[in-house]
Design an enzyme around this catalytic site. Structure first.
Site, PDB file in Angstrom:
ATOM      1  N   ARG A  79      20.979   0.727  44.790  1.00  0.00           N
ATOM      2  CA  ARG A  79      21.856   1.612  44.005  1.00  0.00           C
ATOM      3  C   ARG A  79      23.191   0.899  43.795  1.00  0.00           C
ATOM      4  NH1 ARG A  79      25.671   5.763  44.841  1.00  0.00           N
ATOM      5  NH2 ARG A  79      25.408   7.583  43.445  1.00  0.00           N
ATOM      6  N   LYS A  86      31.304  -0.200  48.731  1.00  0.00           N
ATOM      7  CA  LYS A  86      31.636   0.642  49.881  1.00  0.00           C
ATOM      8  C   LYS A  86      32.676  -0.022  50.781  1.00  0.00           C
ATOM      9  CE  LYS A  86      27.752   3.708  49.695  1.00  0.00           C
ATOM     10  NZ  LYS A  86      26.563   4.290  50.336  1.00  0.00           N
TER      11      LYS A  86
END
Length: 289
Positions: free
Chosen positions: A254, A218
């Site tokens: 995740r 991210k």
């Protein structure tokens, strides 16, 4: 009733990401071809993924929604191949019809970024199938979520939201032991918001249901490291964030990079077991009343 979510995905477990989209921020377009997607899923399983999260609609910042028909056209050709691998499969969707179809084809979890708010039929679809459910926090929607996100207190606000969504899911017939929550790292949060959520994750873990965290690749990782225009983050930074989240109480991570996350979390778990041998064998607390 089958296994509880804690039994299905013992702490720590890694959820492998399989995006069959043309525009996801990190791997968009790589796995549109069903054969290539199936091959990648096999690799994720070999690397230690405890569950595969299959998504047919991008949720990156600025992403535009797609139709149910288009999402199904991306997901269905891949799902049968992934289910055949014998690993649990999660469908990353906020559409009840996509969830129903995926669950009928063998998926066992619905990973809904809207926390069952995006489609009025989603809660019933999950409850009737006995599916596991991941409830995520997001401020706004993918098109607008990064436009000046603001909170009174990020952790308190997210905790209040997730607690309410857990109560809602239970009220609609979803068993508590089949629910996990996700603070939604990067979904309507600044880099500082994300860091504070990870550092205070134990305040979410005491809700009593497993916490799933997704920091993999991210953009906030790159921005924290000094790249103000980063659109993704480096693996090393993602591993550090994942281990920190685990140490603060996360159960599921995740990740796009499964092998590296599995190895890092196994080492963190081994250290935790030596440091706190009694705690390592204790059952995690139930949701506060």
């Amino acid at each position: 009733m089958g296994l509880s979510l804690r039994e299905l995905l013992p702490r720590p477990s890694v959820m492998g990401v399989l995006n069959v989209t043309p525009d996801s921020f990190s791997d968009g377009g790589l796995f549109i071809d069903p054969r290539r997607a199936a091959s990648h899923a096999e690799r994720l399983v070999r690397e230690g993924a405890a569950i595969i999260d299959l998504g047919g609609e991008s949720t990156r910042p600025g992403a535009s929604p797609i139709s149910c028909e288009e999402e199904l056209a991306r997901v269905e050709p891949v799902l049968e191949h992934v289910v055949a691998l014998g690993v649990p499969v999660s469908v990353d969707t906020s559409k009840a019809e996509v969830a129903r179809r995926a669950l009928s084809l063998g998926a066992c979890m619905v990973n809904d970024i809207t926390g069952l708010r995006g489609d009025a039929e989603m809660a019933d679809a999950a409850a009737r199938s006995g599916a596991y459910v991941c409830l995520m926090h997001m401020q706004g929607d993918p098109r607008t979520m990064q436009e000046a996100p603001s909170y009174h207190d990020i952790v308190t606000d997210v905790r209040t939201f997730l607690e309410e969504r857990v109560e809602f899911a239970i009220s609609r017939g979803i068993a508590e032991d089949r629910i996990c929550v996700d603070p939604g790292i990067g979904f309507g949060k600044t880099a500082h918001h994300n860091l504070e959520l990870i550092s205070r994750l134990e305040e979410l873990a005491d809700l009593g249901v497993p916490v799933l965290v997704g920091t993999s690749r991210k953009s906030f990782l790159g921005r924290v490291l000094g790249d103000a225009s980063a659109t993704s983050g480096p693996l090393a930074a993602g591993l550090a964030a994942a281990v920190s989240a685990y140490q603060a109480g996360a159960s599921i991570v995740r990740s796009h990079d499964v092998r590296e996350h599995v190895e890092a979390l196994r080492m963190a778990a081994a250290i935790e077991c030596v440091a706190h041998p009694l705690q390592a064998g204790q059952e995690e607390p139930r949701r506060s009343q």
